[in-house]
Scaffold this motif. Sequence first.
Motif, mmCIF file in Angstrom:
data_model
loop_
_atom_site.group_PDB
_atom_site.id
_atom_site.type_symbol
_atom_site.label_atom_id
_atom_site.label_comp_id
_atom_site.label_asym_id
_atom_site.label_seq_id
_atom_site.Cartn_x
_atom_site.Cartn_y
_atom_site.Cartn_z
ATOM 1 N N GLU A 79 -6.184 -21.496 -28.380
ATOM 2 C CA GLU A 79 -7.431 -21.859 -27.700
ATOM 3 C C GLU A 79 -7.184 -22.278 -26.264
ATOM 4 O O GLU A 79 -7.871 -21.842 -25.339
ATOM 5 N N ARG A 120 -14.406 -13.704 -28.794
ATOM 6 C CA ARG A 120 -13.773 -14.891 -29.363
ATOM 7 C C ARG A 120 -13.453 -14.710 -30.834
ATOM 8 O O ARG A 120 -12.921 -15.589 -31.471
ATOM 9 N N LEU A 169 -19.974 -12.055 -25.628
ATOM 10 C CA LEU A 169 -18.836 -12.958 -25.453
ATOM 11 C C LEU A 169 -18.359 -13.494 -26.789
ATOM 12 O O LEU A 169 -17.175 -13.693 -27.004
ATOM 13 N N ALA A 170 -19.311 -13.711 -27.702
ATOM 14 C CA ALA A 170 -18.937 -14.209 -29.028
ATOM 15 C C ALA A 170 -17.967 -13.234 -29.684
ATOM 16 O O ALA A 170 -17.045 -13.639 -30.393
ATOM 17 N N GLU A 202 -25.155 -11.569 -22.843
ATOM 18 C CA GLU A 202 -23.847 -12.063 -22.412
ATOM 19 C C GLU A 202 -23.251 -12.981 -23.471
ATOM 20 O O GLU A 202 -22.098 -12.839 -23.859
ATOM 21 N N ALA A 203 -24.082 -13.900 -23.963
ATOM 22 C CA ALA A 203 -23.600 -14.830 -24.984
ATOM 23 C C ALA A 203 -23.222 -14.080 -26.256
ATOM 24 O O ALA A 203 -22.208 -14.383 -26.891
ATOM 25 N N VAL A 250 -9.272 -13.345 -22.212
ATOM 26 C CA VAL A 250 -9.573 -13.798 -23.568
ATOM 27 C C VAL A 250 -9.334 -12.664 -24.567
ATOM 28 O O VAL A 250 -8.716 -12.861 -25.614
ATOM 29 N N GLN A 272 -11.510 -16.785 -34.162
ATOM 30 C CA GLN A 272 -12.310 -17.218 -35.302
ATOM 31 C C GLN A 272 -11.760 -16.671 -36.621
ATOM 32 O O GLN A 272 -11.780 -17.352 -37.631
ATOM 33 N N GLN A 312 -6.219 -19.470 -23.982
ATOM 34 C CA GLN A 312 -7.323 -18.627 -23.541
ATOM 35 C C GLN A 312 -8.060 -19.254 -22.372
ATOM 36 O O GLN A 312 -8.726 -18.580 -21.609
ATOM 37 N N ASP A 313 -7.953 -20.568 -22.275
ATOM 38 C CA ASP A 313 -8.663 -21.234 -21.190
ATOM 39 C C ASP A 313 -7.796 -21.498 -19.973
ATOM 40 O O ASP A 313 -8.261 -22.039 -18.989
#
Lengths: 615, 68
Positions: A216, A107, A103-104, A99-100, A278, A111, A219-220
């Motif tokens: 940023e 994003r 998810l990266a 998942e991590a 996102v 970046q 996205q949140d």
Amino acid sequence: MAQKMTKFKSVAMISSGLLIGLALIFNLIGKDYFIDPILIVATVLTGIPVVYFALQALRMKYMSIDLLVSIAIIGAIFIGEYVESSVVGFLFLFGSYLEARTLARTRQSIQSLMALAPEEATLLKDGQEVVVSVSDVALNDIVIVKAGGKVPVDGDIISGEAQLNEAMMTGESVPREKTTSDAVFSGTIVDEGYIKVQAKKVGEDTAFSQIIELVEEAQDQKSQTEKFLDRFSHYYTPGVVILSSIVYLLTRDLHLAITFLVIACPGALVIGAPVSNVSGIGNAAKNGVLLKGGDAIDRFKQATTFMFDKTGTLTKGEPAVTNQVSFIDEDWLFVVAELERHSEHHLGRAIVDYAKKTETLTDCHLDVTLVKGQGLFGFYDGVRYLIGNRRLMDEHDIALARDVHEQIETEEAQGKTAVIVAKEKKVIGYLVINDVIRAEAKDALLQLKKYGVRDLVMLTGDNEKTAQYVAKQLGITSVRAELQPKDKLEEIKQRQQRGEKVVMVGDGVNDAPALALADIGIAMGLSGTDVAIETADVVVMNDRLDKMVHAYRLAKATVRNRTQNIALALLTVFFLLLGVLNGTIHLASGMFVHEASVLIVIINGMRLIRFRLRK
Amino acid sequence: MLETIKLEQLGCPSCVKKIEVGVKQQDGVNSVDVLFNSSKVKVDFDEETITRKDIEVVIEKLGYTVKG
């Protein structure tokens, strides 16, 4: 301690995975007595971090997903199901690892934007060049940027000239020529040349940092759906614990109760919506459009009516020469531009800019007299020229032939301005100047219609003639001209009362109230004023209307994607629970399906990163 | 006082709740906003009752690494 535990997670994941594999081999070669001890070790390894984090959260009076998994692992050991206890622990760790990782990827668009940030600056200090970190540049410091270098601050050029690639600000990669007193922006690149820049904004105040910050935070910003799911998940975990206790009390079947507990974990449901947003916002950012949050996406998607401001939005907002008509064989553009150089009037500047495309102008001083509201007259090589409107010609007794008069009236009926040129007593030609419609505007508006927008409306403070002419060019049927800012508001209100969802596209300070009132405000980033950009829900950074259409389609795709994810998550949980109750799904296989659904939801969301308009 | 604490990338959305609830319960903390995608925590706190350091410790105890 907590950090060590975070690191230990991956150790536990890998070693328990290997141990489970080992147990499988022993099972295949029939040495069953090794299996249980190996699986117990694997369970303990995975159990340590899971239980640790569950307890940490519990100390803060919060029931986390780790708690559900902890109960499941301990319960499974309790009933002697070591295969299940170890597999559940392993899958949980492995799932969160994947998942991590995935998810990266979602994003990465931000970046890649961040990678454009300058890191070093060449400071000019006491006549010496010193290379320092960008964070060490103070206000009003002088920095030097050479060919290939990045501008480290927002500031003004104090000497030198350069070709600057401003793609990062504008999405336009054709370099722009800049020289003394022009403004330059952090993150833009000097293609050719050498400039000294005085810093006016540094660090987090630069336009570049602001853009990143805005993306940023967008996205949140949560959509309504997400806010609901958030509240939902707050009660969900305790709810699941209670429900599985009830299942146990009713059936006296501990195994069933634990399976129920694991299957009901909210994983895919919680992550499904944010992952779509996102990815969608990231895609838009790469295309030069800032969507301010999930909520803005929701409202954008529902739009039925688009209202446009004219000047600066549908048109470029700067007058330019679009036609040169000459009645003699001699080329007079050079002379006219030389004389107009002395004028500060915006029509004069338009003529000079137009001439610069083909002629090389000098900077000699000429004898020029400016006449307010009429134009100018001056001498070139001893010959007198008059450049201006009809009043200027009348005052100097220069007669216009009837056909010239008619031609000029036709131009004016289209909202254009004609600048007449006379040499001594004779009219030798005229220049037509008007505000140019953006090249992509017509196509973009056509596409909006095609994609289901019902009404395209133009609201403008400009005169009826010009407004009608521009509208006709673009195929806009509904035009409201000569409006005050408050009239624009009235127009929007009326439409909203009829149940239309109104998008307002504008750029000026005068548009700001309309941008705020409309269901969605869209501001032009380049020509747009700060107020407009801050008020808007969507900012088109490069002023390109086709990118706005892209964002509109993207908003629809994002909402669709989010709905798919939520549906998938709910269906998975529903069928798993059904499977548990009729006995076809067990703890380990349930956990597997559950983790798989989380990954599918993420991968589905990632499709949006590559979303593109079909031609 | 409003401060922004940057974290190492957050892995799961449920972490958000953990941090939010955890930090919120500290004395002197008025409001907490955890930004999942940018991995930031915005905390509004009363600097006479609690320090930024204290808040960072709480977050680290919950299992998340504070950056820089």
